[in-house]
Design an enzyme around this catalytic site. Structure first.
Site, short mmCIF file in Angstrom:
data_model
loop_
_atom_site.label_atom_id
_atom_site.label_comp_id
_atom_site.label_asym_id
_atom_site.label_seq_id
_atom_site.Cartn_x
_atom_site.Cartn_y
_atom_site.Cartn_z
N GLU A 77 0.82 -1.21 0.00
CA GLU A 77 0.00 0.00 0.00
C GLU A 77 0.85 1.26 0.00
O GLU A 77 0.55 2.23 -0.70
CB GLU A 77 -0.92 0.02 1.24
N ASP A 104 -0.41 -5.22 3.04
CA ASP A 104 -0.85 -4.03 3.77
C ASP A 104 -0.18 -4.05 5.14
O ASP A 104 -0.50 -4.90 5.98
CB ASP A 104 -2.38 -4.01 3.93
N ASP A 107 -3.47 -2.67 8.31
CA ASP A 107 -4.84 -2.56 7.82
C ASP A 107 -5.69 -2.13 9.02
O ASP A 107 -5.86 -2.90 9.96
CB ASP A 107 -5.34 -3.88 7.24
N THR A 109 -5.41 1.61 9.84
CA THR A 109 -4.54 2.71 10.33
C THR A 109 -5.32 3.70 11.19
O THR A 109 -4.79 4.22 12.18
CB THR A 109 -3.88 3.43 9.13
P1 2AM Z 1 -6.29 0.88 5.72
O1 2AM Z 1 -6.37 1.05 7.17
O2 2AM Z 1 -5.15 0.02 5.26
O3 2AM Z 1 -6.35 2.18 4.97
C1 2AM Z 1 -11.90 0.22 6.80
O4 2AM Z 1 -13.19 0.47 6.35
C2 2AM Z 1 -11.09 -0.45 5.73
O5 2AM Z 1 -10.99 0.41 4.58
C3 2AM Z 1 -9.67 -0.72 6.17
O6 2AM Z 1 -9.33 -1.98 5.66
C4 2AM Z 1 -8.87 0.41 5.54
O7 2AM Z 1 -7.56 0.03 5.23
C5 2AM Z 1 -9.64 0.67 4.27
N1 2AM Z 1 -9.50 2.05 3.81
C6 2AM Z 1 -9.35 3.16 4.56
N2 2AM Z 1 -9.26 4.26 3.79
C7 2AM Z 1 -9.38 3.82 2.52
C8 2AM Z 1 -9.37 4.46 1.24
N3 2AM Z 1 -9.24 5.77 1.12
N4 2AM Z 1 -9.50 3.69 0.14
C9 2AM Z 1 -9.63 2.37 0.26
N5 2AM Z 1 -9.64 1.70 1.43
C10 2AM Z 1 -9.52 2.42 2.54
CA CA Z 2 -2.93 0.23 5.36
#
Ligand code: 2AM
Ligand code: CA
Length: 284
Positions: A77, A104, A107, A109
């Protein structure tokens, strides 16, 4: 899996132990940083967060993978520009690689930043586009979910089985609320409105990979979300299918690395679940 003499190998290579080692090392380090990250930046939107811990964990995993498998491709990512178009381009450029690690580093954050203890490290290995190893590690509970294509899925050394609920009425589902206010979020809200009155209840805990692992472990009957990326889903997809569940897109088409709108379930409720999502998608 729990037999020391039976270290899992695929094609004679110890892919799974490397994936486990990377997830465990990164996860332990991430846990030590909980509450003490120093830099927080926004990526694509105010909801899309990244810290130096995400970047450090990804570098740690990338270096470990490259040490063991220098000729493998790597999609993480934090190596990709923010936004769905850049994600699609990045995936297109590597998806046919013979071996591709899809990672990732954190996952969930948003949870990590707020100290909400539900986040994971997600590591998958795909062979010619098909996921063959999936590892999701929850450092807060020290739970490691591991699947190998054709060999089952395990947590704490025990084989996982998806849950037995046969109807939506008996089901505990999970979803996530996407950042994209134009397409993904309204779609999720329609699905939510349709499903809430029909199921036992719905959770939204903020890590797609860990929600998928919970479907595999039988703790959730199903999970859906719109607008996700390959690294959120690749490892979890194998956990679910190797536990006897089903993973498709929200229209019921088979899972592949490019799927962004996901529906995962114990299998029994899948058709009814996807039916409701499709009806909701079609409604105005
Ligand atoms: P992440 O923490 O790796 O960003 C939560 O609803 C999920 O959506 C998490 O798996 C998160 O992953 C993901 N997510 C958060 N922001 C996002 C974004 N802008 N686009 C796609 N996925 C996202
Ligand atoms: Ca992430």
């Amino acid at each position: 899996m729990n037999d020391q003499n039976d270290i899992p190998t695929i094609g004679g290579k110890s892919f799974t132990p490397v994936a486990i080692n990377c997830a465990a090392k990164a996860g332990e380090w991430i846990k030590t940083k909980l509450g003490s990250h120093t830099s927080l930046s926004l990526k694509y939107s105010a909801q899309d967060l990244v810290t130096e811990v995400d970047k450090g964990a990804e570098m740690m995993i990338r270096n470990l993978v490259q040490t063991h498998f220098p000729h493998h491709s790597f999609l993480g990512e934090e190596g990709v520009q923010p936004g769905p178009e850049a994600s699609d381009r990045a995936l297109q450029s590597v998806k046919d690689a013979e071996y591709l690690w899809v990672v990732d580093p954190i996952d969930g954050t948003t949870n990590f930043v707020h100290g909400f203890p539900f986040f994971s490290v997600s590591i998958a290995l795909a062979h010619k586009g098909e996921v063959i190893v999936g590892v999701v590690y929850d450092p807060m509970r020290d739970e490691l979910f591991v699947a190998e294509k054709g060999k089952g899925a395990y947590v704490r050394g025990r084989r996982m089985e998806a849950s037995g609920e046969q109807t939506l009425r008996d089901s505990l589902l999970a979803t996530g609320f996407p950042a994209d206010p134009n397409y993904a979020l309204p779609m999720n809200m329609k699905g939510l409105q349709a499903l809430v009155p029909q199921v036992r209840n719905i959770r939204s805990s903020g890590s797609a990979a860990l929600h998928m692992a919970y479907v595999a472990a039988g703790r959730l009957s199903g999970f859906w979300e719109y607008g996700l990326n390959s690294w959120d889903l690749a490892a979890g997809s194998l956990l679910v299918t190797e536990s006897g569940g089903r993973v498709t897109d929200s229209k019921g088409n088979p899972y592949n690395l490019g799927v962004r709108n996901v529906a995962a379930s114990n299998g029994h409720i899948h058709d009814a679940f996807v039916d409701e999502l499709m009806k909701a998608e079609g409604s105005s």
